[in-house]
Design a protein around this motif. Sequence first.
Motif, PDB file in Angstrom:
ATOM      1  N   UNK A  85     -23.955 -31.189  54.803  1.00 25.44           N
ATOM      2  CA  UNK A  85     -24.157 -30.330  53.639  1.00 25.44           C
ATOM      3  C   UNK A  85     -22.832 -30.102  52.907  1.00 25.44           C
ATOM      4  N   UNK A  86     -22.620 -30.846  51.854  1.00 25.62           N
ATOM      5  CA  UNK A  86     -21.386 -30.695  51.076  1.00 25.62           C
ATOM      6  C   UNK A  86     -21.379 -29.406  50.259  1.00 25.62           C
ATOM      7  N   UNK A  87     -22.531 -28.729  50.230  1.00 24.32           N
ATOM      8  CA  UNK A  87     -22.578 -27.417  49.593  1.00 24.32           C
ATOM      9  C   UNK A  87     -21.720 -26.403  50.342  1.00 24.32           C
ATOM     10  N   UNK A  88     -21.324 -26.755  51.571  1.00 20.11           N
ATOM     11  CA  UNK A  88     -20.431 -25.867  52.331  1.00 20.11           C
ATOM     12  C   UNK A  88     -19.033 -25.798  51.715  1.00 20.11           C
ATOM     13  N   UNK A 106     -18.576 -27.633  41.133  1.00 19.38           N
ATOM     14  CA  UNK A 106     -18.373 -26.428  41.931  1.00 19.38           C
ATOM     15  C   UNK A 106     -17.717 -26.754  43.271  1.00 19.38           C
ATOM     16  N   UNK A 107     -18.163 -27.823  43.920  1.00 18.99           N
ATOM     17  CA  UNK A 107     -17.588 -28.233  45.200  1.00 18.99           C
ATOM     18  C   UNK A 107     -16.128 -28.643  45.028  1.00 18.99           C
ATOM     19  N   UNK A 108     -15.848 -29.387  43.992  1.00 21.31           N
ATOM     20  CA  UNK A 108     -14.474 -29.828  43.733  1.00 21.31           C
ATOM     21  C   UNK A 108     -13.560 -28.635  43.475  1.00 21.31           C
ATOM     22  N   UNK A 109     -14.041 -27.686  42.677  1.00 25.10           N
ATOM     23  CA  UNK A 109     -13.224 -26.512  42.345  1.00 25.10           C
ATOM     24  C   UNK A 109     -12.941 -25.675  43.598  1.00 25.10           C
ATOM     25  N   UNK A 110     -13.943 -25.518  44.458  1.00 30.01           N
ATOM     26  CA  UNK A 110     -13.747 -24.745  45.693  1.00 30.01           C
ATOM     27  C   UNK A 110     -12.733 -25.434  46.594  1.00 30.01           C
ATOM     28  N   UNK A 111     -12.795 -26.764  46.664  1.00 25.54           N
ATOM     29  CA  UNK A 111     -11.833 -27.493  47.484  1.00 25.54           C
ATOM     30  C   UNK A 111     -10.426 -27.354  46.910  1.00 25.54           C
ATOM     31  N   UNK A 112     -10.278 -27.422  45.614  1.00 27.70           N
ATOM     32  CA  UNK A 112      -8.965 -27.247  44.986  1.00 27.70           C
ATOM     33  C   UNK A 112      -8.378 -25.892  45.354  1.00 27.70           C
ATOM     34  N   UNK A 113      -9.191 -24.843  45.276  1.00 26.72           N
ATOM     35  CA  UNK A 113      -8.698 -23.507  45.611  1.00 26.72           C
ATOM     36  C   UNK A 113      -8.298 -23.439  47.084  1.00 26.72           C
ATOM     37  N   UNK A 114      -9.082 -24.055  47.946  1.00 24.10           N
ATOM     38  CA  UNK A 114      -8.778 -24.078  49.374  1.00 24.10           C
ATOM     39  C   UNK A 114      -7.425 -24.717  49.633  1.00 24.10           C
ATOM     40  N   UNK A 115      -7.154 -25.824  48.965  1.00 25.29           N
ATOM     41  CA  UNK A 115      -5.881 -26.519  49.156  1.00 25.29           C
ATOM     42  C   UNK A 115      -4.723 -25.766  48.526  1.00 25.29           C
ATOM     43  N   UNK A 116      -4.926 -25.233  47.350  1.00 26.08           N
ATOM     44  CA  UNK A 116      -3.858 -24.498  46.676  1.00 26.08           C
ATOM     45  C   UNK A 116      -3.454 -23.249  47.465  1.00 26.08           C
TER      46      UNK A 116
END
Length: 244
Positions: free
Chosen positions: A57-60, A83-93
């Motif tokens: 589930x990539x919605x995670x 939305x998934x890409x943006x959440x991952x960016x925030x996680x990495x930043x």
Amino acid sequence: MALLVSLLLLTARPKFRVLALYTTKVEPDHVAFAQNAIGYYKALATKDGFQFDASTSWEKLNDDTLKDYDVVVWLNDFPQSREQKAAFERFEERGGGWLGHHVAGYNDKYTKWSWYVDFLGGGVFYTNNWPPMPAPLIVDDQHHPVTRGLPAKYQSPANEFYMWKPSPRANKDVKVLVTLDPACYPLGKKDLLTEGDIPVVWTNTKYRMLYINMGHGDKIFDSDIQNRLFENAILWLGTSRREH
């Protein structure tokens, strides 16, 4: 006493938490790798005391879920929605850890995710060898935590190796840890790698991340040497912190 030890192990707080994402809707060799990888990393989690969860589930990839994890692993795919890409960016930043295997780093002119291209070091997929073949690899830095304990050279199990242009090594923020040995050229039968600099493991030092090109087929975990690299990688990402 044995029961007490078992209870303590069950209730012990994990050293860090890993979320691995994959899909079963890609080519069979990529699915086979993901399935093998899940078994490998689950065994490592038990051995090394971290939590490992795997999901299709990539919605995670959302802020609420990611706040409970220290490292995200992409085994054979990448996020598709904005939305998934943006959440991952925030996680990495914010300093989250990322481990990408093989096709997780694939990008081309259709990717349309400039942040991710920069995150990988600026290189764009150019070509590859086919079919997957074993190949000699050069360990560029034997002192880095990811490559510690590895020999200066080793033979990787059969894999499809990607070439990137420009080479990630051209980026001043990228530290290349392992490189395809040019002595193997030409590599392939149908599609050939014949020249050029081909890093296969690197980190963009602006982030807590590591890309590992190995991840095609069911032979990837056949090398104890390479498995040591994978173990080093997940432990480094789980316990390190960004240096800047």
